[in-house]
Design an enzyme around this catalytic site. Structure first.
Site, PDB file in Angstrom:
ATOM      1  N   HIS A 120       3.186  -2.986  10.271  1.00 23.87           N
ATOM      2  CA  HIS A 120       2.094  -2.893   9.292  1.00 23.87           C
ATOM      3  C   HIS A 120       2.498  -3.713   8.072  1.00 23.87           C
ATOM      4  O   HIS A 120       3.681  -3.868   7.772  1.00 23.87           O
ATOM      5  CB  HIS A 120       1.915  -1.410   8.920  1.00 23.87           C
ATOM      6  CG  HIS A 120       0.714  -1.107   8.099  1.00 23.87           C
ATOM      7  ND1 HIS A 120       0.661  -1.343   6.742  1.00 23.87           N
ATOM      8  CD2 HIS A 120      -0.485  -0.552   8.416  1.00 23.87           C
ATOM      9  CE1 HIS A 120      -0.502  -0.948   6.261  1.00 23.87           C
ATOM     10  NE2 HIS A 120      -1.227  -0.468   7.262  1.00 23.87           N
ATOM     11  N   GLN A 200       2.626   6.585  12.004  1.00 26.79           N
ATOM     12  CA  GLN A 200       1.873   6.874  13.222  1.00 26.79           C
ATOM     13  C   GLN A 200       2.630   7.797  14.170  1.00 26.79           C
ATOM     14  O   GLN A 200       2.114   8.148  15.232  1.00 26.79           O
ATOM     15  CB  GLN A 200       1.543   5.557  13.956  1.00 26.79           C
ATOM     16  CG  GLN A 200       0.682   4.595  13.167  1.00 26.79           C
ATOM     17  CD  GLN A 200      -0.732   5.110  12.935  1.00 26.79           C
ATOM     18  OE1 GLN A 200      -1.196   6.024  13.613  1.00 26.79           O
ATOM     19  NE2 GLN A 200      -1.424   4.528  11.971  1.00 26.79           N
ATOM     20  N   LYS A 223      -2.575  11.086   7.626  1.00 23.59           N
ATOM     21  CA  LYS A 223      -2.682  10.762   9.046  1.00 23.59           C
ATOM     22  C   LYS A 223      -2.340  11.954   9.938  1.00 23.59           C
ATOM     23  O   LYS A 223      -2.465  11.876  11.162  1.00 23.59           O
ATOM     24  CB  LYS A 223      -1.779   9.574   9.381  1.00 23.59           C
ATOM     25  CG  LYS A 223      -2.194   8.269   8.705  1.00 23.59           C
ATOM     26  CD  LYS A 223      -1.323   7.121   9.122  1.00 23.59           C
ATOM     27  CE  LYS A 223      -1.578   5.881   8.296  1.00 23.59           C
ATOM     28  NZ  LYS A 223      -2.903   5.282   8.523  1.00 23.59           N
TER      29      LYS A 223
END
Length: 408
Positions: A120, A200, A223
């Site tokens: 990212h 993630q 998240k």
């Protein structure tokens, strides 16, 4: 996965463009269950106060909840101590802190910083800036054809000049699950430290930072069914103790003189200003919610969803899926393109049917270049998704393909 889980998420009980919402963008941000929403509401209605500084009842209750959240995070990732848990705004802030504090103090001209093409932007730019500032070399680990990493290529990239290795645990585009434990071992053999971007991973996998033996681990609350604006940096205590803060004022101060000041002990020396109190309360509630369901069950469910989605989507002619073909090697993320249709157009057509997917470069432009595309569409699954959502997605993709075939 228990089908009643979806009922905990009130936002999912709505229609978009006349269709029931199918939310497939959890890799960008997850939805929030009622226990998290209620925890935030209760804090603001009953306990709202600044922490650590006051002796009144509200201040004590707020402090207890804030530091209780830190204990919960410590247990959640199996850190050695609460002193190793720093509350920050999110993964981006955490990586920047490591780059600006540890990096500036330890990286010299000619040293190496090693990352991958699948990072990212938040795990690229801080290292680019550090390399420019210090005259260091930024190196990339080569990827295999399926978007995975081989330890052979890791060993080829890391040398005795490497000071920092920073790698995503789970790719936000490919869904690839990287062997960060093995990479950390190789990094340590060369005297380098290992930074893991866990944004993630923490929502979907059981995390044990002691087992991974990473030196730093970062993740975000939003998240993992928690609120926005709260994240965590884990760092080994001896490393954090040697690091200097990069934000000054308020909560992180011990003593201030006219010309010099001292800082509080860990972890507060990195938490300048009024802390993210409500965010920490919401994060604690999110951890409770996830642990009640079970991270093992969530991971199993997502592998199942990815397998079904890849199987059904692969039957659509002209649709290409990126990343590992083996669902066991990826998280619940399926990134794809329809031939000759821009992903933004695909996402727009899906939205007209109430299906929310992400389209664009996903803050991973170097990876897009490696894939030889300008953008992709991405469906990301979480604990509140089920097979009916996949069927809706596949139906929507078939409709999009038909629509653009007629147009062009």
């Amino acid at each position: 996965m228990n089908p009643e889980i979806k009922s905990y998420f009130p936002i999912l009980n709505q229609e978009i463009n006349g269709h029931p919402l199918v939310y497939l963008d959890s890799a960008a941000t997850s939805q929030k269950p009622m226990p998290v929403i209620e925890a935030l509401k209760e804090y603001y209605e009953s306990d709202n106060s600044n922490v650590h500084r006051g002796v009144h009842t509200l201040g004590n209750r707020a402090t207890e909840k804030y530091e209780g959240a830190r204990e919960k995070v410590q247990q959640f990732i199996n850190a050695n101590s609460t002193q190793e848990i720093v509350f920050l705004r999110g993964t981006t802030t955490a990586i920047n802190l490591v780059a600006q504090s540890y990096g500036r103090a330890n990286v010299e001209e000619g040293d190496e910083i090693v990352i991958t093409y699948m990072e990212h932007h938040s795990n690229i730019i801080p290292w680019q800036q550090l390399a420019k500032e210090r005259g260091a070399v930024l190196k990339y680990i080569e990827l295999e054809e399926d978007g995975t990493i081989s330890l052979e290529n890791v060993r080829a990239a890391i040398t005795d000049r490497t000071k920092i290795v920073s790698m995503v645990y789970v790719s936000n585009v490919l869904g690839t699950m990287n062997p960060v434990k093995e990479v950390a071992k190789i990094a340590h053999e060369h005297g380098a430290v290992m930074m893991v971007d866990g944004a993630q991973a923490a929502p979907h996998l059981k995390i044990d930072v002691q087992d991974l033996d990473c030196d730093f681990f970062a993740f975000s609350g939003h998240k993992m069914v928690g609120p926005t604006g709260i994240g965590v940096l884990y760092g080994k205590k001896y490393l954090l103790e040697a690091m200097e803060p990069v934000e000054f004022g308020g909560e992180m101060i011990d003593f201030v003189g006219l010309y010099d000041s001292t800082w509080k002990e860990l972890p507060w020396k990195f938490e300048g200003g009024t802390p993210i109190i409500a965010g920490a309360v919401g994060l604690a509630a999110a951890i409770d919610f996830l642990q009640e369901i079970g991270l093992d069950e969530i991971e199993k469910h997502e592998h199942h969803m990815a397998a079904i989605a890849m199987d059904k989507m692969s039957a659509i002619e002209g649709l290409e899926i990126y990343g590992p073909k083996d669902p066991a090697k990826r998280a619940g993320i399926v990134t794809f393109n329809l031939k000759e249709v821009h992903p933004h157009d695909v996402a727009t057509v899906l939205d007209m049917s109430g299906i929310a997917v992400r389209a664009g470069h996903h803050c991973a432009q170097p990876l897009m270049k490696w894939l030889d595309v300008t953008a992709t569409a991405r469906a990301s699954f979480y604990l509140y998704n089920d097979e009916s959502d996949i069927d809706r997605l596949v139906e929507g993709l078939r409709s999009a393909k038909e629509y653009f075939s007629d147009v062009f």
